[in-house]
Design an enzyme around this catalytic site. Structure first.
Site, PDB file in Angstrom:
ATOM      1  N   HIS A   2      -1.384   0.107  -4.870  1.00 47.75           N
ATOM      2  CA  HIS A   2      -0.623   0.817  -6.005  1.00 47.75           C
ATOM      3  C   HIS A   2       0.196  -0.054  -6.644  1.00 47.75           C
ATOM      4  CE1 HIS A   2       1.271   4.507  -7.918  1.00 47.75           C
ATOM      5  NE2 HIS A   2       2.206   3.843  -7.483  1.00 47.75           N
TER       6      HIS A   2
ATOM      7  N   ASP B 148       7.575   5.488 -10.631  1.00 45.24           N
ATOM      8  CA  ASP B 148       6.685   5.342  -9.281  1.00 45.24           C
ATOM      9  C   ASP B 148       5.825   6.586 -10.128  1.00 45.24           C
ATOM     10  OD1 ASP B 148       4.485   5.295  -7.617  1.00 45.24           O
ATOM     11  OD2 ASP B 148       5.295   4.610  -6.527  1.00 45.24           O
TER      12      ASP B 148
ATOM     13  N   CYS C 156      -2.273   3.142 -12.133  1.00 47.76           N
ATOM     14  CA  CYS C 156      -0.811   3.163 -11.956  1.00 47.76           C
ATOM     15  C   CYS C 156      -0.080   1.919 -12.687  1.00 47.76           C
ATOM     16  CB  CYS C 156      -0.916   2.677 -10.152  1.00 47.76           C
ATOM     17  SG  CYS C 156      -2.173   1.980  -9.407  1.00 47.76           S
TER      18      CYS C 156
END
Length: 245
Positions: free
Chosen positions: A125, A142, A187
């Site tokens: 991630h 995030d 991401c």
């Protein structure tokens, strides 16, 4: 001895990166700034895949060329990773001091959840940690509900004493309004798009004080549509630069 051990870890990490790059079928397609892209990177961009370090470093370097400023620093993923995980103080100082963080107003760090310096590209991630001097604050963006919160706080703790604001408390903030990804692989694209929006905001007239920062711009401009389009935009950019070279 600790310094030597730290440098040995860095050497092993770089060696691991080079081994991953060596393949007769994975030839170099582009050298851009200090980044070498390979044919496998085109495959990553051509499908719904997790972005690797090279692609993110390439595009952050491209952003730097689009928004040239001595006050902005976009830290490459490999350096951000080392700063996040280096435990030896002397090795750390030798690595961080050349960045001259105390002279920068806006510093952008990609954050990865790999915590093993002996394994390259082992994380799952990406997120973004941003230091803005005018606000005296680090902000974490995030796209997966704070999955990298602990990693970003670890990076913040390690670099905060080098930003130069020693006479006041430099805050850490998790931006809970950050746009969220809708799958398990975008991401890295969110990191790239958010970094672009922040640099655009900083160099525009909207950047006026420490109270009104880029949050509304990120919320408005980082959408599922802009993120999904970014994959093809990066691919087209690389192919265009290949022809130029």
């Amino acid at each position: 001895m600790h310094c030597i051990a730290g440098l040995e870890c860095l050497s092993e990490f770089c060696s691991s990166l080079k081994k991953m790059e060596r393949s007769t079928k994975d030839d170099m397609i582009l050298s851009y700034s200090d980044v070498v892209l390979r044919r496998s990177d085109l495959d990553i961009l051509s499908g719904p895949h997790f972005l690797n370090d090279r692609i993110i470093e390439f595009y952050l370097s491209y952003i730097s060329s689009c928004y040239p400023s001595d006050n902005i620093l976009l830290v490459p993923p490999s350096i951000a990773f080392w700063l996040q995980n280096c435990s030896d103080e002397e090795s750390y100082k030798a690595f961080v001091e050349p960045l001259n963080l105390a002279a920068k107003d806006l510093v952008i760090f990609p954050v990865n959840n790999n915590d093993d310096v002996t394994k390259a590209e082992a994380g799952s991630h990406w997120s973004l940690l941003v230091f803005y001097r005018t606000s005296n604050m680090f902000v974490h963006h995030d796209s997966c509900r704070g999955l990298n919160l602990a990693c970003s706080q670890k990076l913040y703790t390690s670099v905060v004493k080098f930003v130069g604001n020693l006479d006041s408390d430099v805050k850490f903030m998790e931006d809970h309004s950050s746009p969220q990804q809708q799958n398990g692989y975008d991401c890295g694209l969110f990191v790239i798009v958010i970094a672009t929006v922040i640099c655009s905001w900083y160099t525009s007239s909207d950047c006026v004080d420490g109270e009104h920062i880029w949050f509304s711009c990120v919320k408005e401009q980082v959408t599922p549509t802009t993120v999904s389009k970014m994959r093809n935009q990066i691919l087209s950019l690389i192919k265009g630069l290949m022809f130029v070279k």
